[in-house]
Design an enzyme around this catalytic site. Structure first.
Site, short mmCIF file in Angstrom:
data_model
loop_
_atom_site.label_atom_id
_atom_site.label_comp_id
_atom_site.label_asym_id
_atom_site.label_seq_id
_atom_site.Cartn_x
_atom_site.Cartn_y
_atom_site.Cartn_z
N TYR A 92 34.39 6.78 87.53
CA TYR A 92 33.49 5.66 87.68
C TYR A 92 33.91 5.22 88.85
CZ TYR A 92 31.25 6.06 83.37
OH TYR A 92 30.65 6.55 81.95
N SER A 93 33.04 4.84 89.56
CA SER A 93 33.89 4.73 91.30
C SER A 93 34.22 3.35 90.67
CB SER A 93 32.84 4.69 91.98
OG SER A 93 32.02 5.82 92.42
N CYS A 135 27.55 8.90 98.52
CA CYS A 135 27.83 8.75 97.13
C CYS A 135 26.35 9.13 96.19
CB CYS A 135 28.40 7.72 96.78
SG CYS A 135 29.56 7.52 95.57
N GLU A 181 30.89 12.00 98.41
CA GLU A 181 31.26 11.52 96.56
C GLU A 181 30.15 12.07 96.13
OE1 GLU A 181 35.48 10.81 94.53
OE2 GLU A 181 33.81 8.63 94.65
N TYR A 209 27.69 12.68 92.18
CA TYR A 209 27.88 13.48 90.91
C TYR A 209 27.11 13.81 90.22
CZ TYR A 209 27.43 8.46 90.29
OH TYR A 209 27.50 7.28 90.94
#
Ligand code: FAD
Length: 384
Positions: free
Chosen positions: A160-161, A342, A382, A384
């Site tokens: 988790y960011s 992101c 980044e 996901y």
């Protein structure tokens, strides 16, 4: 060629633009590069006055996802800075490994979307007791408890960011904040969600109570670090959904905390946030408040796919916003801006296509342009 500008040349260009009081008008109607944007280095050292909109909180004071964004609303913070502050050589990486995670405790879990949001997203504050220092833009790993029935082994780590600055939302360096979307599974045959297939870790986090223990690993990642060695460089941030997390850390470091990094920052921070509808906007009040206080240094644009239409009459996605402002984005990149992406993987094809269109309109080779941005370290992804 402009793209070949090295960092110092880019800074010279910016400084030159400052002094001719020039161009690059942003949507606030202010000029990005006029001397007026240089923030006064005065600090209002006032106690933090959190709005305390915390549900299921442990009664710990000073924690909320929505604190008043006042200029430099903290006392001077320096105890977690490198020397010089932008030196990334000693950045903490994997202090806590998967085999020996750090046991931490949940402080609070707050639902931060409105009733009509698609899905649930929570702001989760975790007490790591100062044992897991991290930098803005890094991620933490969470190991959910229990055994994965598919492998008959303990569940693996989920990343988790981190959504807070290194000082945490209490400014004591002892907490970290995550922004987590509850993963659910919609079964088309059943015509409803199937709770048996819900995401393990995100549900564990969103259901956690104050005091719930969490096994944390990390911190990890260097791709999303801020360009603090070039504080004049504009920062362009694109997020879909929880992709906002690292930028919350960035923006609090730039505009909320009283640090050397925030003193030195003279660039523009431009946030693009894409979500389904206005109820799904994340930390929207904070961004609006920041925009009011720093109209010349902070710009905020949203794409609401289910509420707004793009110029072709279709749904408004983040790539449509990028295309709309493509010329300015390219100008900023040519001045040494750093661009960040992101959120969901699915955002990238559309955004890349939009940027390719912008490049073509300007008679540039997209391939060469992207190559140059990557080479100069201006391109950060980044997803996901
Ligand atoms: P899992 O249990 O791993 O399940 C994954 C998906 O499969 C779920 O959607 C689940 O509903 C579905 N599923 C489960 N069983 C079945 C089945 N039988 N059939 C079909 N589907 C099934 N997420 C955030 O919310 N916030 C962040 O800031 C964030 N940052 C990230 C940063 C990085 C660098 C990376 C790599 C990922 C990040 N993520 C973030 C994603 C996060 O790591 C998890 O992947 C996410 O929370 C889902 O994990 P989970 O354990 O809840 O779901």
């Amino acid at each position: 060629m402009q793209l070949a500008l090295n960092a110092s040349a880019a800074l010279n260009v910016i400084l030159a633009v400052f002094f001719v009081g020039a161009v690059l008008t942003v949507n606030t109607g202010n000029t990005l590069a006029s001397p007026a944007i240089v923030r006064q280095p005065t600090h209002m050292v006032v106690p933090v006055t959190p709005s305390m909109r915390v549900t299921r909180s442990a009664g710990v004071s000073g924690i909320s996802s929505r604190q008043n964004i006042a200029p430099k609303s903290t006392a001077r913070l320096d105890f977690l800075e490198a020397s010089p502050y932008h030196d990334q050589s000693g950045i903490p990486v994997n202090t806590h490994k998967n085999k020996a995670p750090l046991t931490t405790k949940v402080v609070s879990v707050e639902r931060i979307v409105g009733p009509k949001a698609t899905g649930e997203t929570c702001n989760i504050v975790i007490d790591h007791a100062g044992k897991m220092p991290y930098w803005e833009g890094q991620s933490a790993g969470v190991i959910p408890p229990g055994i994965d029935p598919k492998r008959n082994k303990p569940y693996g780590v989920r990343l988790y960011s981190i959504a807070s600055t290194r000082y945490g939302d209490k400014f004591d360096g002892k907490t970290m904040t995550l922004c987590v979307r509850r993963a659910t599974y919609w079964d088309p045959e059943l015509g409803r969600e199937d709770p048996a297939k819900k995401g393990v870790c995100s549900n564990y986090l969103c259901d956690a109570k104050p005091g719930t223990e969490l096994a944390l690993t990390g911190p990890s990642g260097k791709v999303m670090l801020m360009p603090e060695a070039t504080p004049e460089a504009p920062i362009i941030m694109l997020a879909t959904g929880t992709g906002i997390a690292p930028y919350r850390g960035f923006l609090r470091r730039l505009f909320v905390e009283n640090t050397e990094a925030s003193d030195k920052f003279k660039g523009l921070a431009w946030l693009f946030l894409g979500v389904a509808n206005s109820d799904a906007l994340l930390y929207d009040e904070d961004w609006k408040s920041m925009q009011e206080k720093y109209p010349d240094q902070f710009r905020y644009d949203v794409a609401l796919s289910r509420e707004q239409k793009n110029k072709k009459g279709g749904k408004m996605y983040i790539q449509d916003k990028v295309e709309e402002y493509g010329k300015e984005v390219f100008e900023l990149m040519n001045l040494g801006a750093h661009i960040y992406f992101c959120g969901l993987k699915g955002m990238m094809p559309g955004v890349l296509e939009a940027m390719e269109n912008v490049a073509k309109d300007q008679g540039l080779s997209w391939e060469d342009t992207l190559k140059a941005w990557k080479k100069s370290g201006q391109w950060h992804v980044e997803v996901y």
